[in-house]
Every structure is written in C-alpha cells, then in structure tokens.
Design a protein around this motif. Structure first.
Motif, PDB file in Angstrom:
ATOM      1  N   MET A 100      67.993  39.832   1.646  1.00 34.30           N
ATOM      2  CA  MET A 100      67.865  39.795   3.099  1.00 34.30           C
ATOM      3  C   MET A 100      66.500  39.207   3.448  1.00 34.30           C
ATOM      4  N   LEU A 101      66.488  38.383   4.516  1.00 33.83           N
ATOM      5  CA  LEU A 101      65.265  37.736   4.958  1.00 33.83           C
ATOM      6  C   LEU A 101      65.016  38.132   6.408  1.00 33.83           C
ATOM      7  N   ARG A 102      63.783  38.512   6.727  1.00 31.51           N
ATOM      8  CA  ARG A 102      63.481  39.060   8.047  1.00 31.51           C
ATOM      9  C   ARG A 102      62.280  38.344   8.651  1.00 31.51           C
ATOM     10  N   SER A 103      62.370  38.096   9.958  1.00 31.84           N
ATOM     11  CA  SER A 103      61.257  37.506  10.693  1.00 31.84           C
ATOM     12  C   SER A 103      61.367  37.897  12.159  1.00 31.84           C
ATOM     13  N   THR A 104      60.223  37.936  12.817  1.00 33.00           N
ATOM     14  CA  THR A 104      60.241  38.160  14.263  1.00 33.00           C
ATOM     15  C   THR A 104      60.692  36.916  15.012  1.00 33.00           C
ATOM     16  N   ARG A 105      60.744  35.777  14.292  1.00 33.46           N
ATOM     17  CA  ARG A 105      61.165  34.515  14.923  1.00 33.46           C
ATOM     18  C   ARG A 105      62.131  33.791  13.987  1.00 33.46           C
ATOM     19  N   VAL A 106      63.410  33.959  14.227  1.00 29.84           N
ATOM     20  CA  VAL A 106      64.460  33.284  13.475  1.00 29.84           C
ATOM     21  C   VAL A 106      65.142  32.308  14.421  1.00 29.84           C
ATOM     22  N   ILE A 107      65.207  31.033  14.032  1.00 31.07           N
ATOM     23  CA  ILE A 107      65.831  30.020  14.883  1.00 31.07           C
ATOM     24  C   ILE A 107      67.317  29.947  14.547  1.00 31.07           C
ATOM     25  N   THR A 108      68.144  30.367  15.497  1.00 34.97           N
ATOM     26  CA  THR A 108      69.599  30.366  15.350  1.00 34.97           C
ATOM     27  C   THR A 108      70.206  29.426  16.386  1.00 34.97           C
ATOM     28  N   PRO A 109      71.489  29.091  16.278  1.00 40.84           N
ATOM     29  CA  PRO A 109      72.112  28.244  17.298  1.00 40.84           C
ATOM     30  C   PRO A 109      72.050  28.842  18.699  1.00 40.84           C
ATOM     31  N   GLU A 110      71.915  30.156  18.787  1.00 49.56           N
ATOM     32  CA  GLU A 110      71.854  30.821  20.095  1.00 49.56           C
ATOM     33  C   GLU A 110      70.437  30.948  20.625  1.00 49.56           C
ATOM     34  N   GLY A 111      69.448  30.511  19.844  1.00 48.49           N
ATOM     35  CA  GLY A 111      68.061  30.615  20.263  1.00 48.49           C
ATOM     36  C   GLY A 111      67.214  31.289  19.213  1.00 48.49           C
ATOM     37  N   THR A 112      65.955  31.502  19.547  1.00 44.33           N
ATOM     38  CA  THR A 112      65.009  32.130  18.621  1.00 44.33           C
ATOM     39  C   THR A 112      64.914  33.615  18.930  1.00 44.33           C
ATOM     40  N   ARG A 113      65.045  34.427  17.893  1.00 43.93           N
ATOM     41  CA  ARG A 113      64.976  35.867  18.107  1.00 43.93           C
ATOM     42  C   ARG A 113      64.528  36.557  16.830  1.00 43.93           C
ATOM     43  N   ALA A 114      64.084  37.797  16.976  1.00 50.02           N
ATOM     44  CA  ALA A 114      63.794  38.625  15.815  1.00 50.02           C
ATOM     45  C   ALA A 114      65.113  39.001  15.155  1.00 50.02           C
ATOM     46  N   ALA A 115      65.184  38.828  13.844  1.00 54.35           N
ATOM     47  CA  ALA A 115      66.459  39.075  13.162  1.00 54.35           C
ATOM     48  C   ALA A 115      66.236  39.299  11.682  1.00 54.35           C
ATOM     49  N   THR A 116      67.260  39.850  11.060  1.00 55.31           N
ATOM     50  CA  THR A 116      67.353  39.959   9.610  1.00 55.31           C
ATOM     51  C   THR A 116      68.584  39.178   9.175  1.00 55.31           C
ATOM     52  N   VAL A 117      68.413  38.280   8.224  1.00 50.49           N
ATOM     53  CA  VAL A 117      69.500  37.417   7.765  1.00 50.49           C
ATOM     54  C   VAL A 117      69.972  37.913   6.409  1.00 50.49           C
ATOM     55  N   ALA A 118      71.249  38.259   6.330  1.00 53.37           N
ATOM     56  CA  ALA A 118      71.837  38.737   5.080  1.00 53.37           C
ATOM     57  C   ALA A 118      72.425  37.567   4.309  1.00 53.37           C
ATOM     58  N   VAL A 119      72.223  37.586   2.995  1.00 58.50           N
ATOM     59  CA  VAL A 119      72.650  36.495   2.125  1.00 58.50           C
ATOM     60  C   VAL A 119      73.373  37.077   0.921  1.00 58.50           C
ATOM     61  N   ALA A 120      74.473  36.438   0.547  1.00 56.23           N
ATOM     62  CA  ALA A 120      75.185  36.796  -0.680  1.00 56.23           C
ATOM     63  C   ALA A 120      75.843  35.553  -1.241  1.00 56.23           C
ATOM     64  N   ALA A 121      75.766  35.384  -2.553  1.00 56.30           N
ATOM     65  CA  ALA A 121      76.396  34.252  -3.245  1.00 56.30           C
ATOM     66  C   ALA A 121      75.992  32.920  -2.632  1.00 56.30           C
ATOM     67  N   GLY A 122      74.739  32.826  -2.185  1.00 54.84           N
ATOM     68  CA  GLY A 122      74.215  31.568  -1.697  1.00 54.84           C
ATOM     69  C   GLY A 122      74.547  31.233  -0.257  1.00 54.84           C
ATOM     70  N   ARG A 123      75.294  32.104   0.422  1.00 54.82           N
ATOM     71  CA  ARG A 123      75.684  31.844   1.805  1.00 54.82           C
ATOM     72  C   ARG A 123      75.119  32.913   2.730  1.00 54.82           C
ATOM     73  N   ILE A 124      75.009  32.580   4.003  1.00 54.13           N
ATOM     74  CA  ILE A 124      74.614  33.541   5.023  1.00 54.13           C
ATOM     75  C   ILE A 124      75.830  34.380   5.374  1.00 54.13           C
ATOM     76  N   THR A 125      75.711  35.682   5.225  1.00 52.11           N
ATOM     77  CA  THR A 125      76.848  36.567   5.498  1.00 52.11           C
ATOM     78  C   THR A 125      76.729  37.275   6.837  1.00 52.11           C
TER      79      THR A 125
END
Length: 440
Positions: free
Chosen positions: A1-26
């Motif tokens: 899992m990768l966490r930042s107060t500023r994650v750039i997503t298609p919906e905008g920039t927000r604080a988030a935690t990104v979960a990853v498994a088998a090389g993909r974003i889950t």
C-alpha cells in the motif's frame, strides 16, 4: 500500500492510500484506511504520488548506435525522471525498425536491459509498404515517417506520393501514422549559412516548413479518414490550421516537447549546439502560444523527443552538429517548473505527459492514471524542492544537456513499476521492465 496526502487521481488530487496486488492497483482508499495484517505500507507524507509518465517519443538508438544511447542507460534515465513507460522510435538504431525481423532484433536487445516498460514504433519508408501490416500485426504502436530528410541514410523520407501510399495502407487497418512534418521545399529555399550563429540556424528551419507539411498531412488524413499524429510541433503558426482540422473531424493529434516549452531562441548562445533540434527552438512569443494551445487542447500531449548523440557530434557549427536534445531524466521537472509559473498545476502536467500519451498509443487501459485495474506505476515527486542541473548526475549515456546549470523545481524521489520500486534517491534496482505490444 502506498500513502500520500496528495495523490493525483482522475477525479482530482486528494489524500489517499493506494492498494496494490499482483502489479495492479486494486483500490484507491481513504487516507487513513486500515492496513491489512501482513501488508507493507509506504508513506510518502506530503510528497505527491502521481501516475508514472508515458513518453511516446524516445530515440534509444540500440542496437547499432549504442554509443549514442542504449536501453540500459535510457531506461535508467527515464526512471530517474519519473517515466515508467517509453515507446522507442524506429530510427537511429541499426537496423531501423522497418520489418518484423528488425523489430525482433530490437526486442531481443532490449529484453534484459529495460528498467521500465518499453514499446516500439515501426517505420514507414518509401520501399516498405508491404511490411507495414506485418509490423502492425507484430504489435508496433504505429509508424513513424519523415517528410524531409531524417539525418540518417537508412531512414529516407516520404514524398507526397509516398505519404499517400503509406497512409492508405495504414488506414486500411486503422493504424496510426506519426509524422516529422517539415516541408523539404521550404527547407531547401531557406538560407543555409551554417556556422556558430543560432539566428542563422533558426532561419534555416522556417515555420513555413512545418505549416506547409502539416497542411499536406491534414489533407491526406481527411481524404483517407486516417489517424495521424504531428510530432514535436514547434511552430505556433500551425495552430489555427490544426484547431480547424480537429473541429472538422480530422483524426489528428499533436505533441510538443519540453524544450519548446521551456527554452527560447533568444537565450541560445552562439555555438551552443546542445540546443540544436529540428524543428528548432523558437522565440518566446511563439512559446507563449504553444502553452495556450496546450491549455485549450489544440496540442494534446508533451513528450521528450529524447535524441542523443556522442559529444563529439555536438560541434559548435549549427549546420553540421547533430540535431537532438536529451531530456528523459529532466522532462518532468522542466515542464513542471514552467507550468507552475504559468498557473498550471500537476494535474495538468499528468494529463499532458501520462494520461494523453497512454491514450495515444492505446495503453490507457493499463497506464496513465491512478485508478483501479491500472498498472501500479508511480512517480513520487517533491514539487517544491529545487535542484540545479549537473550533467554529471544524469543517467544518459552521453551527458550533454541544454539544461545544464538551470535550476528546476520538482525532485523525483522514487519511481515504481507494477508496485515495485525501480529507483529511489538515485539507487536503482535490477531491470524489471516488460516489452509492450499494441493491444489488438
């Protein structure tokens, strides 16, 4: 899992935690999402987590001119700059990527050296129309053509008849033709003084050469309902023509490059051929219009056109020096430095250098966004930190750079490919890049 107060997503920039498994974003979760037992968390604090950049215009030159660059050095430089996917141009290597056998040679050389993912363009030459469909079927992302001399004898340009013939074949299987658009007649008519003066070199590559070639390309694309892409646009005079073609439904996209957006003709010292490229870096007023076209969508994306050579080919005579700028490692920082000064944000930069480039080559189901199902490719950027460009710190095989001594904003702290760290704080892991093919 990768966490930042500023994650750039298609919906905008927000604080988030990104979960990853088998090389993909889950999953893209709330910032304070619970970390499952056994999961590893990388917390980047306030550094920005953005999708890895996709650079669709890179000359790796390997094999054949590996002393100019190579897959090992090019992909390390790209990773150091936050790029996780590149698409290699078909020329400057020996052999050029103009047949399936040549493509196989290129892939064999790249396979063990790629620190990031690598795809390949094919080439459209006067005598290889019969090879275009087999190359398409073998997975190239499209076909590169020149409308004026390329600078290397093994990759001749297409005249208007050759352009029509190649484009008709490519349109028959709905492929993509990407074009170095300068008209040879305008180039031949321009003054060719040579020597150290940048003003003389600029006069030798007039805007009219680009404008005329783009007009011819638009006419052919409209007639054949073909997909075309204008490479490395530098002439702002062509923008109204391009905008009108888009409004009329012509299937045309356009790129420009960091050096056209950040460097100006007025600042190029005489004899400084590290600034030489074709088409050339133009005046500041021209640059302002390129930025406007990026903002309004007339220009779709920004790519490096990384085109290195050995240092001895960068002589102080602009007529004979090799034309090309090395930019892989510095492109994100260079563009961000100028963009922020013009009121743009990192979401704009991601759109130009990742989302739209992934879409251009049909990789947008895998690359170009932090979204569920995409490859877990990331760059971690400290956007407010600055550094002064030291050529000795570059990963390019030949460390000649037009950015030497410039202070840039945005330090890439680490780069991740399918959830695994490729480089962090200048330390590289083993090559883990994949060789990509066009999705049918």
């Amino acid at each position: 899992m990768l966490r930042s107060t500023r994650v750039i997503t298609p919906e905008g920039t927000r604080a988030a935690t990104v979960a990853v498994a088998a090389g993909r974003i889950t999953a893209v979760l709330a910032y304070d999402a619970e970390v499952p037992p056994g999961a590893r968390l990388e917390d980047f604090g306030d550094d920005v987590l953005l999708p890895g950049l996709v650079d669709t215009h890179v000359h790796v030159n390997d094999p054949g001119r590996t002393e100019w660059e190579g897959f090992w050095t090019a992909t390390r430089a790209a990773a150091a700059g936050g790029i996780t996917t590149l698409v290699d141009m078909p020329l400057n290597s020996l052999p050029p990527t103009t047949t399936v056998d040549h493509l196989r040679t290129k892939r064999d050389v790249a396979r063990s050296k790629a620190h990031i993912d690598v795809g390949f363009w094919g080439g459209a030459l006067p005598d290889n129309v019969k090879h275009l469909r087999p190359l398409h079927d073998a997975g190239v992302f499209g076909f590169k053509a020149f409308l004026s001399p390329s600078g290397v004898d093994e990759f001749p340009e297409l005249d208007q008849e050759g352009l029509a013939r190649s484009l008709a074949e490519i349109a028959a299987f709905d492929g993509l033709l990407i074009v170095h658009a300068e008209d040879p007649h305008h180039l031949a008519a321009a003054p060719q003084k040579g020597g150290r003066k940048y003003a003389d070199f600029l006069a030798s590559r007039p805007r009219e050469a680009e404008d005329t070639a783009i007009a011819h390309l638009i006419a052919q694309a409209e007639r054949l309902h073909a997909r075309v892409h204008v490479l490395h646009l530098s002439s702002s005079d062509a923008l109204p023509l391009i905008a009108e073609a888009k409004r009329a439904g012509v299937r045309i996209t356009v790129e420009t490059c960091p050096h056209y957006l950040t460097l100006t003709a007025e600042e190029v010292p005489d004899g400084a051929s590290e600034f030489k490229c074709c088409p050339p870096i133009r005046e500041a007023a021209n640059q302002d219009l390129l930025w406007q076209a990026l903002a309004d969508g007339t220009i779709d994306c920004v790519v490096t056109d990384h085109s290195p050579s050995t240092a001895d080919l960068k002589t102080d005579d602009f007529a004979t020096a090799w034309g090309g700028i090395s930019g892989l490692q510095l492109s994100l920082s260079a563009v961000w430095t100028e963009a922020r000064g013009r009121g743009h944000d990192l979401e704009d930069v991601v759109r130009w250098m990742s989302t739209r480039t992934a879409r251009l080559v049909g990789l947008d189901s895998r690359k170009g966004a932090i979204a569920v199902g995409r490859d877990a490719d990331f760059a971690v950027l400290a956007p407010d930190e600055t550094f002064t460009v030291d050529p000795a710190a570059l990963q390019h095989r030949n460390r000649v750079t037009a950015y030497a001594g410039r202070t840039l904003s945005g330090v890439v702290k680490s780069t991740w490919l399918r959830g695994e760290r490729v480089v962090a704080d200048g330390e590289f892991g083993a090559p883990r890049g994949e060789l990509l093919t066009r999705t049918p």
